[in-house]
Write a protein that holds these residues in place. Structure first.
Motif, PDB file in Angstrom:
ATOM      1  N   ARG A   1       0.805  -1.238   0.000  1.00  0.00           N
ATOM      2  CA  ARG A   1       0.000   0.000   0.000  1.00  0.00           C
ATOM      3  C   ARG A   1       0.829   1.276   0.000  1.00  0.00           C
ATOM      4  O   ARG A   1       0.314   2.334  -0.317  1.00  0.00           O
ATOM      5  CB  ARG A   1      -0.957  -0.021   1.188  1.00  0.00           C
ATOM      6  N   PHE A   2       2.120   1.176   0.371  1.00  0.00           N
ATOM      7  CA  PHE A   2       2.934   2.385   0.522  1.00  0.00           C
ATOM      8  C   PHE A   2       4.262   2.264  -0.215  1.00  0.00           C
ATOM      9  O   PHE A   2       5.310   2.628   0.285  1.00  0.00           O
ATOM     10  CB  PHE A   2       3.197   2.671   2.014  1.00  0.00           C
ATOM     11  N   GLU A   3       4.238   1.732  -1.422  1.00  0.00           N
ATOM     12  CA  GLU A   3       5.462   1.570  -2.219  1.00  0.00           C
ATOM     13  C   GLU A   3       5.826   2.912  -2.846  1.00  0.00           C
ATOM     14  O   GLU A   3       5.104   3.434  -3.696  1.00  0.00           O
ATOM     15  CB  GLU A   3       5.226   0.530  -3.310  1.00  0.00           C
TER      16      GLU A   3
ATOM     17  N   LYS B   1       7.463   7.136  -2.408  1.00  0.00           N
ATOM     18  CA  LYS B   1       7.519   8.264  -1.480  1.00  0.00           C
ATOM     19  C   LYS B   1       6.235   9.082  -1.432  1.00  0.00           C
ATOM     20  O   LYS B   1       5.980   9.766  -0.446  1.00  0.00           O
ATOM     21  CB  LYS B   1       8.688   9.182  -1.862  1.00  0.00           C
TER      22      LYS B   1
ATOM     23  N   PRO C   1       1.831   9.621  -2.507  1.00  0.00           N
ATOM     24  CA  PRO C   1       0.600   8.880  -2.816  1.00  0.00           C
ATOM     25  C   PRO C   1       0.494   8.465  -4.280  1.00  0.00           C
ATOM     26  O   PRO C   1      -0.055   7.400  -4.583  1.00  0.00           O
ATOM     27  CB  PRO C   1      -0.508   9.865  -2.423  1.00  0.00           C
TER      28      PRO C   1
ATOM     29  N   TRP D   1       2.433   5.415  -4.513  1.00  0.00           N
ATOM     30  CA  TRP D   1       1.711   4.304  -3.885  1.00  0.00           C
ATOM     31  C   TRP D   1       0.735   3.675  -4.869  1.00  0.00           C
ATOM     32  O   TRP D   1       0.628   2.458  -4.958  1.00  0.00           O
ATOM     33  CB  TRP D   1       0.939   4.788  -2.663  1.00  0.00           C
TER      34      TRP D   1
ATOM     35  N   ASP E   1      -5.885  -1.029   0.122  1.00  0.00           N
ATOM     36  CA  ASP E   1      -5.521   0.370   0.270  1.00  0.00           C
ATOM     37  C   ASP E   1      -4.781   0.888  -0.961  1.00  0.00           C
ATOM     38  O   ASP E   1      -3.845   0.251  -1.461  1.00  0.00           O
ATOM     39  CB  ASP E   1      -4.600   0.562   1.483  1.00  0.00           C
ATOM     40  N   ASN E   2      -5.220   2.060  -1.430  1.00  0.00           N
ATOM     41  CA  ASN E   2      -4.550   2.821  -2.498  1.00  0.00           C
ATOM     42  C   ASN E   2      -4.605   2.180  -3.869  1.00  0.00           C
ATOM     43  O   ASN E   2      -3.951   2.661  -4.806  1.00  0.00           O
ATOM     44  CB  ASN E   2      -3.094   3.134  -2.116  1.00  0.00           C
TER      45      ASN E   2
ATOM     46  N   TRP F   1      -1.965   2.594   8.937  1.00  0.00           N
ATOM     47  CA  TRP F   1      -1.471   3.795   8.260  1.00  0.00           C
ATOM     48  C   TRP F   1      -0.533   4.600   9.163  1.00  0.00           C
ATOM     49  O   TRP F   1      -0.313   5.794   8.917  1.00  0.00           O
ATOM     50  CB  TRP F   1      -2.642   4.664   7.803  1.00  0.00           C
TER      51      TRP F   1
ATOM     52  N   GLN G   1       1.829   7.542   7.960  1.00  0.00           N
ATOM     53  CA  GLN G   1       1.489   7.915   6.587  1.00  0.00           C
ATOM     54  C   GLN G   1       0.242   8.804   6.583  1.00  0.00           C
ATOM     55  O   GLN G   1      -0.685   8.581   7.368  1.00  0.00           O
ATOM     56  CB  GLN G   1       1.211   6.667   5.740  1.00  0.00           C
TER      57      GLN G   1
ATOM     58  N   TRP H   1      -3.292   9.970   5.768  1.00  0.00           N
ATOM     59  CA  TRP H   1      -4.489   9.304   5.271  1.00  0.00           C
ATOM     60  C   TRP H   1      -4.912   9.885   3.934  1.00  0.00           C
ATOM     61  O   TRP H   1      -4.893  11.106   3.728  1.00  0.00           O
ATOM     62  CB  TRP H   1      -5.632   9.468   6.265  1.00  0.00           C
ATOM     63  N   GLN H   2      -5.308   9.014   3.039  1.00  0.00           N
ATOM     64  CA  GLN H   2      -5.775   9.430   1.723  1.00  0.00           C
ATOM     65  C   GLN H   2      -7.301   9.320   1.650  1.00  0.00           C
ATOM     66  O   GLN H   2      -7.905   8.455   2.283  1.00  0.00           O
ATOM     67  CB  GLN H   2      -5.146   8.560   0.638  1.00  0.00           C
TER      68      GLN H   2
END
Length: 430
Positions: free
Chosen positions: A168-170, A172, A174, A177, A214-215, A266, A269, A271-272
């Motif tokens: 979900r957080f690959e 730097k 959003p 991601w 996520d994302n 999260w 990170q 939140w989106q």
């Protein structure tokens, strides 16, 4: 069963021929799968080796995989991993009764993949309860993109039946991601049912339909039937962006569609905001549904932009139930989107027509149903169904089709989209 087949034939004739290529409704994807590539033939039902599905999946380069055998591929717990791009799996080419993959998780960790007219039935196959080793039916992983899963059947997964996932957080930002996890995924005209509850998943109860992680972004869930999955029909997690259009949900346990950003996942990170369009869907309670279960519920934290139009929800007696559920612990804000966010040109039925139209169109090979799908759809038509913990609780159990063979004749097929030149069958034989 004869009366059910007659009902299916009447429904198919009423709505027109089976639409069996994913290209016409590919959503935000931009793929032709293995179009233009070499033809690879599956000639054995063995789990591996020459002529196997596994060998064809692991081959390189653009390829269209056709089937000269029908029956059951028993993977014995070993996974099928799709890592090479530009692949079409054309299950429609198999002789009756088609091909069922059992005792396996299938993962897609690449791009430009089209899968059609296959059945995926993992099951617990005697493993200990809460023993781990849970399996999805199909899940996209990593940065998988431009994937279509169309007219397939899924049952008895011990995690989700059909999901879109990945880290979900690959990266730097959003934007990074979203590139690093699954994106531009279309799941259309599938039959998704009987996710196993108290089975091998280490968390215990885990009867789930679809997880959209996520994302993820550009995820279209279109014209599927979800039946007898306790939850996640479907679940969109934090920051996910997608749409559910013309899906029919029958006999959920205690949740239909929901959104959930979990703050503990999260940590550190930002939140989106999620974005979700829900248009023309219908939900019907069944014997296993908790009274008052709403069509859509927002859980967890984080904000969600939501557009809803022409969705229906009824209990087992046909009385309306809420479209929006309440959850006192939800801290996120629901932001109404005035306009839907949908792929251009997507055909949309009225939600009121789904119970009549969709059952005849979804799943693998509607013109020649396997007994499991036929039973599920017949039960659904009669308001019957239940949540189960093991495949042995289904009276039919794993498919036991005798192997069949038929030579693949390329001259009988339009190789651009793998449709038969004689036209799609419109009904199973009564």
């Amino acid at each position: 069963m004869r009366s059910f087949r007659l009902l299916m034939m009447a429904a198919l004739l009423a709505v027109g021929p089976v639409q069996a290529t994913g290209i016409a409704y590919k959503g935000w994807t931009a793929t032709e799968g293995g179009r233009g590539g070499r033809i690879l033939k599956v000639t054995t039902l063995a789990a591996s080796g020459p002529g196997s599905l596994k060998e064809a999946i692991e081959a390189t380069g653009p390829r269209i995989v056709v089937f000269e055998v029908g029956g059951v591929i028993d993977m014995g717990g070993q996974p099928l991993k799709i890592k090479e791009p530009f692949l079409t799996l054309a299950g429609q080419t198999a002789p009756d009764p088609g091909v069922s993959v059992i005792k396996a998780e299938t993962t897609i960790a690449t791009h430009d993949v089209v899968i059609q007219h296959l059945s995926f039935r993992p099951g617990e196959f005697g493993r200990p309860k809460k023993g781990g080793g849970d399996q999805d039916g199909i899940s996209t992983l990593g940065g998988a993109h431009d994937v279509i899963v169309d007219h397939c059947s899924f049952s008895w997964a011990t995690d989700e039946n059909l999901s879109a996932s990945g880290p979900r957080f690959e990266g730097k930002t959003p934007e990074d991601w979203r590139k690093g996890t699954s994106h531009r995924i279309t799941y259309a005209h599938n039959l998704i049912y009987e996710g196993l509850g108290n089975s091998v998943h280490e968390k215990g109860e885990h009867s789930k339909g679809s997880l959209i992680h996520d994302n993820t972004s550009g995820v279209l869930i279109y014209a599927n039937v979800y039946a007898s999955n306790r939850q996640r029909n479907a679940l969109f997690k934090g920051g996910a962006q997608g749409a559910m259009v013309n899906n029919y949900i029958f006999n959920p346990g205690d949740r239909g569609v929901h959104y959930n950003l979990l703050a503990n996942e999260w940590t550190g990170q930002p939140w989106q905001v999620g974005r979700l369009t829900l248009v023309g869907n219908a939900m019907r309670h069944g014997p296993s549904t908790v009274a008052g279960t709403a069509f859509f519920t927002m859980l967890g934290q984080g904000d969600l932009e939501l557009h809803m139009n022409d969705n229906l929800a009824h209990d087992a007696q046909g009385r309306p139930v809420p479209l929006l559920g309440n959850n006192a612990q939800t801290t996120g804000k629901l932001i109404v989107m005035a306009k839907p966010e949908l792929p251009a040109g997507l055909a949309i039925r009225s939600a009121a027509d789904l119970a009549r139209d969709l059952p005849a169109l979804v799943g693998a090979r509607p013109w020649a149903r396997d007994p499991l799908d036929a039973k599920l759809l017949a039960d659904m038509a009669n308001g019957k169904g239940r949540l189960i913990d093991s495949e042995v609780e289904n009276a039919l159990g794993y498919p036991r089709h005798a192997p069949t063979q038929r030579a693949f004749k390329p001259e009988d097929w339009n190789l651009d989209d793998m449709s038969p030149k004689a036209g799609w069958p419109v009904a199973a034989k009564p």
